[in-house]
Motif scaffolding. Structure first.
Motif, PDB file in Angstrom:
ATOM      1  N   GLN A 159       0.853  -1.183   0.000  1.00 44.84           N
ATOM      2  CA  GLN A 159       0.000   0.000   0.000  1.00 44.84           C
ATOM      3  C   GLN A 159       0.896   1.243   0.000  1.00 44.84           C
ATOM      4  OE1 GLN A 159      -3.425   0.590   0.079  1.00 44.84           O
ATOM      5  NE2 GLN A 159      -2.898   2.765   0.035  1.00 44.84           N
ATOM      6  N   GLU A 160       0.746   2.094  -1.026  1.00 47.52           N
ATOM      7  CA  GLU A 160       1.496   3.345  -1.030  1.00 47.52           C
ATOM      8  C   GLU A 160       0.621   4.437  -0.428  1.00 47.52           C
ATOM      9  OE1 GLU A 160       3.800   6.328  -4.127  1.00 47.52           O
ATOM     10  OE2 GLU A 160       3.823   4.155  -4.463  1.00 47.52           O
ATOM     11  N   HIS A 161       1.037   4.948   0.718  1.00 47.28           N
ATOM     12  CA  HIS A 161       0.226   5.942   1.431  1.00 47.28           C
ATOM     13  C   HIS A 161       0.359   7.340   0.821  1.00 47.28           C
ATOM     14  CE1 HIS A 161      -0.974   3.132   4.515  1.00 47.28           C
ATOM     15  NE2 HIS A 161       0.280   2.803   4.754  1.00 47.28           N
ATOM     16  N   LYS A 162       1.581   7.769   0.617  1.00 42.30           N
ATOM     17  CA  LYS A 162       1.765   9.094   0.003  1.00 42.30           C
ATOM     18  C   LYS A 162       3.203   9.252  -0.469  1.00 42.30           C
ATOM     19  CE  LYS A 162       2.903  11.748   4.198  1.00 42.30           C
ATOM     20  NZ  LYS A 162       2.537  12.931   5.016  1.00 42.30           N
ATOM     21  N   THR A 163       3.387  10.163  -1.400  1.00 44.88           N
ATOM     22  CA  THR A 163       4.721  10.520  -1.890  1.00 44.88           C
ATOM     23  C   THR A 163       4.905  12.024  -1.688  1.00 44.88           C
ATOM     24  OG1 THR A 163       4.725   8.745  -3.542  1.00 44.88           O
ATOM     25  CG2 THR A 163       6.255  10.581  -3.881  1.00 44.88           C
ATOM     26  N   VAL A 164       6.008  12.384  -1.044  1.00 44.15           N
ATOM     27  CA  VAL A 164       6.251  13.798  -0.687  1.00 44.15           C
ATOM     28  C   VAL A 164       7.551  14.277  -1.336  1.00 44.15           C
ATOM     29  CG1 VAL A 164       6.541  15.450   1.199  1.00 44.15           C
ATOM     30  CG2 VAL A 164       5.109  13.404   1.526  1.00 44.15           C
ATOM     31  N   ALA A 165       7.496  15.460  -1.967  1.00 41.53           N
ATOM     32  CA  ALA A 165       8.701  16.079  -2.540  1.00 41.53           C
ATOM     33  C   ALA A 165       9.416  16.885  -1.462  1.00 41.53           C
ATOM     34  CB  ALA A 165       8.330  16.980  -3.709  1.00 41.53           C
ATOM     35  N   HIS A 166      10.740  16.798  -1.445  1.00 44.59           N
ATOM     36  CA  HIS A 166      11.549  17.519  -0.449  1.00 44.59           C
ATOM     37  C   HIS A 166      12.641  18.312  -1.169  1.00 44.59           C
ATOM     38  CE1 HIS A 166       9.840  15.812   3.241  1.00 44.59           C
ATOM     39  NE2 HIS A 166       9.687  14.695   2.542  1.00 44.59           N
ATOM     40  N   CYS A 187      23.933  12.811  -5.934  1.00 40.58           N
ATOM     41  CA  CYS A 187      24.397  13.798  -6.918  1.00 40.58           C
ATOM     42  C   CYS A 187      24.690  15.170  -6.296  1.00 40.58           C
ATOM     43  CB  CYS A 187      23.389  13.942  -8.045  1.00 40.58           C
ATOM     44  SG  CYS A 187      21.788  14.636  -7.525  1.00 40.58           S
ATOM     45  N   GLN A 188      24.394  15.278  -4.997  1.00 40.92           N
ATOM     46  CA  GLN A 188      24.662  16.515  -4.252  1.00 40.92           C
ATOM     47  C   GLN A 188      23.888  17.722  -4.795  1.00 40.92           C
ATOM     48  OE1 GLN A 188      26.413  16.164  -1.479  1.00 40.92           O
ATOM     49  NE2 GLN A 188      26.715  14.007  -2.061  1.00 40.92           N
ATOM     50  N   GLN A 189      22.684  17.492  -5.360  1.00 44.35           N
ATOM     51  CA  GLN A 189      21.836  18.568  -5.854  1.00 44.35           C
ATOM     52  C   GLN A 189      20.538  18.613  -5.056  1.00 44.35           C
ATOM     53  OE1 GLN A 189      21.723  19.248 -10.274  1.00 44.35           O
ATOM     54  NE2 GLN A 189      22.594  17.160 -10.322  1.00 44.35           N
ATOM     55  N   GLN A 190      19.942  19.797  -4.988  1.00 43.64           N
ATOM     56  CA  GLN A 190      18.658  19.978  -4.320  1.00 43.64           C
ATOM     57  C   GLN A 190      17.538  20.058  -5.368  1.00 43.64           C
ATOM     58  OE1 GLN A 190      19.168  23.518  -1.851  1.00 43.64           O
ATOM     59  NE2 GLN A 190      19.388  22.218  -0.044  1.00 43.64           N
ATOM     60  N   GLY A 191      16.304  19.848  -4.856  1.00 37.29           N
ATOM     61  CA  GLY A 191      15.133  20.036  -5.710  1.00 37.29           C
ATOM     62  C   GLY A 191      14.608  18.767  -6.357  1.00 37.29           C
ATOM     63  N   GLY A 192      15.280  17.629  -6.152  1.00 35.83           N
ATOM     64  CA  GLY A 192      14.815  16.421  -6.824  1.00 35.83           C
ATOM     65  C   GLY A 192      14.465  15.260  -5.909  1.00 35.83           C
ATOM     66  N   VAL A 193      14.654  15.426  -4.594  1.00 36.29           N
ATOM     67  CA  VAL A 193      14.434  14.298  -3.675  1.00 36.29           C
ATOM     68  C   VAL A 193      12.950  14.111  -3.374  1.00 36.29           C
ATOM     69  CG1 VAL A 193      14.879  13.378  -1.370  1.00 36.29           C
ATOM     70  CG2 VAL A 193      16.725  14.494  -2.656  1.00 36.29           C
ATOM     71  N   HIS A 194      12.476  12.861  -3.490  1.00 36.26           N
ATOM     72  CA  HIS A 194      11.105  12.491  -3.132  1.00 36.26           C
ATOM     73  C   HIS A 194      11.144  11.287  -2.180  1.00 36.26           C
ATOM     74  CE1 HIS A 194      10.439  14.824  -6.768  1.00 36.26           C
ATOM     75  NE2 HIS A 194       9.143  14.892  -6.472  1.00 36.26           N
ATOM     76  N   ILE A 195      10.176  11.229  -1.293  1.00 39.19           N
ATOM     77  CA  ILE A 195      10.057  10.087  -0.365  1.00 39.19           C
ATOM     78  C   ILE A 195       8.648   9.513  -0.468  1.00 39.19           C
ATOM     79  CG2 ILE A 195      10.131   9.311   2.039  1.00 39.19           C
ATOM     80  CD1 ILE A 195      12.078  11.592   2.615  1.00 39.19           C
ATOM     81  N   ALA A 196       8.565   8.189  -0.675  1.00 42.37           N
ATOM     82  CA  ALA A 196       7.276   7.486  -0.713  1.00 42.37           C
ATOM     83  C   ALA A 196       7.147   6.657   0.566  1.00 42.37           C
ATOM     84  CB  ALA A 196       7.189   6.583  -1.938  1.00 42.37           C
ATOM     85  N   GLU A 208      15.024  12.922  -8.672  1.00 44.11           N
ATOM     86  CA  GLU A 208      14.705  13.170 -10.072  1.00 44.11           C
ATOM     87  C   GLU A 208      15.883  13.797 -10.820  1.00 44.11           C
ATOM     88  OE1 GLU A 208      11.181  15.552 -10.082  1.00 44.11           O
ATOM     89  OE2 GLU A 208       9.846  13.810 -10.071  1.00 44.11           O
ATOM     90  N   ARG A 209      16.798  14.420 -10.067  1.00 46.42           N
ATOM     91  CA  ARG A 209      17.951  15.063 -10.716  1.00 46.42           C
ATOM     92  C   ARG A 209      18.878  14.027 -11.349  1.00 46.42           C
ATOM     93  NH1 ARG A 209      17.367  20.624 -11.323  1.00 46.42           N
ATOM     94  NH2 ARG A 209      16.568  21.549  -9.382  1.00 46.42           N
ATOM     95  N   CYS A 210      19.201  12.990 -10.556  1.00 50.26           N
ATOM     96  CA  CYS A 210      20.112  11.969 -11.080  1.00 50.26           C
ATOM     97  C   CYS A 210      19.384  10.692 -11.477  1.00 50.26           C
ATOM     98  CB  CYS A 210      21.212  11.653 -10.066  1.00 50.26           C
ATOM     99  SG  CYS A 210      20.608  11.062  -8.458  1.00 50.26           S
ATOM    100  N   ASP A 211      18.059  10.692 -11.286  1.00 47.66           N
ATOM    101  CA  ASP A 211      17.219   9.556 -11.672  1.00 47.66           C
ATOM    102  C   ASP A 211      17.703   8.244 -11.031  1.00 47.66           C
ATOM    103  OD1 ASP A 211      15.047   8.409 -12.919  1.00 47.66           O
ATOM    104  OD2 ASP A 211      16.155   7.909 -14.749  1.00 47.66           O
ATOM    105  N   GLN A 212      17.947   8.313  -9.738  1.00 49.60           N
ATOM    106  CA  GLN A 212      18.400   7.128  -9.024  1.00 49.60           C
ATOM    107  C   GLN A 212      17.613   6.946  -7.715  1.00 49.60           C
ATOM    108  OE1 GLN A 212      22.761   6.151  -8.951  1.00 49.60           O
ATOM    109  NE2 GLN A 212      22.973   8.329  -9.509  1.00 49.60           N
ATOM    110  N   LYS A 213      17.459   5.659  -7.321  1.00 46.70           N
ATOM    111  CA  LYS A 213      16.913   5.348  -6.002  1.00 46.70           C
ATOM    112  C   LYS A 213      18.046   5.513  -4.993  1.00 46.70           C
ATOM    113  CE  LYS A 213      15.038   1.588  -3.205  1.00 46.70           C
ATOM    114  NZ  LYS A 213      14.643   0.146  -3.165  1.00 46.70           N
ATOM    115  N   ILE A 214      17.716   6.137  -3.876  1.00 46.19           N
ATOM    116  CA  ILE A 214      18.745   6.401  -2.872  1.00 46.19           C
ATOM    117  C   ILE A 214      18.753   5.257  -1.858  1.00 46.19           C
ATOM    118  CG2 ILE A 214      19.593   8.036  -1.149  1.00 46.19           C
ATOM    119  CD1 ILE A 214      17.930  10.205  -2.582  1.00 46.19           C
TER     120      ILE A 214
END
Length: 245
Positions: free
Chosen positions: A10-17, A25-34, A58-64
């Motif tokens: 069950q995916e409850h929510k996805t939040v952008a941070h 990638c050491q960049q801001q503006g692309g991290v999301h948490i589900a 989303e910046r480096c298109d990778q799962k952290i």
């Protein structure tokens, strides 16, 4: 016994941070948490596991990977997770299972009580035979000895109606629907519908009474014709039905 079930997520929510820096990638503006949660599906959802989080950029298109999470990312995950409650619907299957087991328990209790009532009635019928009682019984037959083994043959399975009770003697007459068990054709009276078939075929009873011992009935549930023949084996009474009961 096999139990087939599914493990679903069950995916409850996805939040952008956007304030969190991606540790890859050491960049801001692309991290999301589900925020997600697994549960078992068996007659409905049940047994939800603890909630967990998946982060990606989303910046480096990778799962952290969790081992790469930074402290700000960990804190953002804890904040997101604390705002999510496990919905009651994920326990719905437990209600279904609980209701099913409760129903089965009630049915089992009812059947147990019915058997107890039936056993009590049968005990009463054995102890106090009455004219009109119907015995579902077999006559025992003859003892056949072959070498070191012995068996009963020519057993007659039929309905027997009580026509008279006199002391230890119970007078019964045999119904015209019957089965004969021989060495070559052994009868299993516990076959489904066996006695029902004999009951349907019985449209009349013999005029010649057979005398059986009431003592053997009450003590052993034996159907023992009197006088007892030399090679006769004791018969048995499977059940007694009393008309109107």
């Amino acid at each position: 016994m096999y139990i087939v079930y599914e493990v679903r997520t069950q995916e409850h929510k996805t939040v952008a941070h956007p304030e969190v820096t991606c540790p890859l990638c050491q960049q801001q503006g692309g991290v999301h948490i589900a925020i997600r949660q697994r549960y078992i599906w068996w007659f409905g959802p049940m047994c939800p596991t603890p909630k967990f989080g998946i982060a990606w950029c989303e910046r480096c298109d990778q799962k952290i990977p969790n081992v790469k999470w930074s402290k700000p990312l960990e804190q953002a995950y804890r904040n997101d997770k604390s705002s999510v409650k496990t919905p009651l619907r994920l326990w719905r299957g437990m209600l279904v299972i609980g209701g099913l087991f409760a129903t089965l328990s009630v049915v089992a209790m009812v059947k147990t009580k019915m058997r107890a009532v039936d056993t009590s009635a049968q005990t009463e019928y054995f102890a106090h035979p009455q004219v009109g009682d119907i015995y579902y019984a077999h006559t025992g037959g003859e003892l056949k000895v072959e070498g070191n083994s012995a068996s009963s043959v020519n057993q007659v399975y039929a309905l027997f109606k009580v026509v008279k009770v006199d002391g230890d003697s119970v007078f019964v007459v045999q119904g015209n629907g019957s089965r004969v068990s021989t060495a070559g054709n052994i009868i299993n009276e516990y076959t489904s519908g066996f006695w029902d078939g004999i009951e349907k075929e019985t449209t009349a009873y013999s005029a010649t009474p057979v005398i059986i011992s009431h003592q053997s009935m009450t003590q052993y549930r034996f159907f023992t014709p009197l006088p007892r023949l030399k090679d006769a084996t004791p018969g048995g009474i499977t059940q007694i039905k009393r008309p109107g009961k």
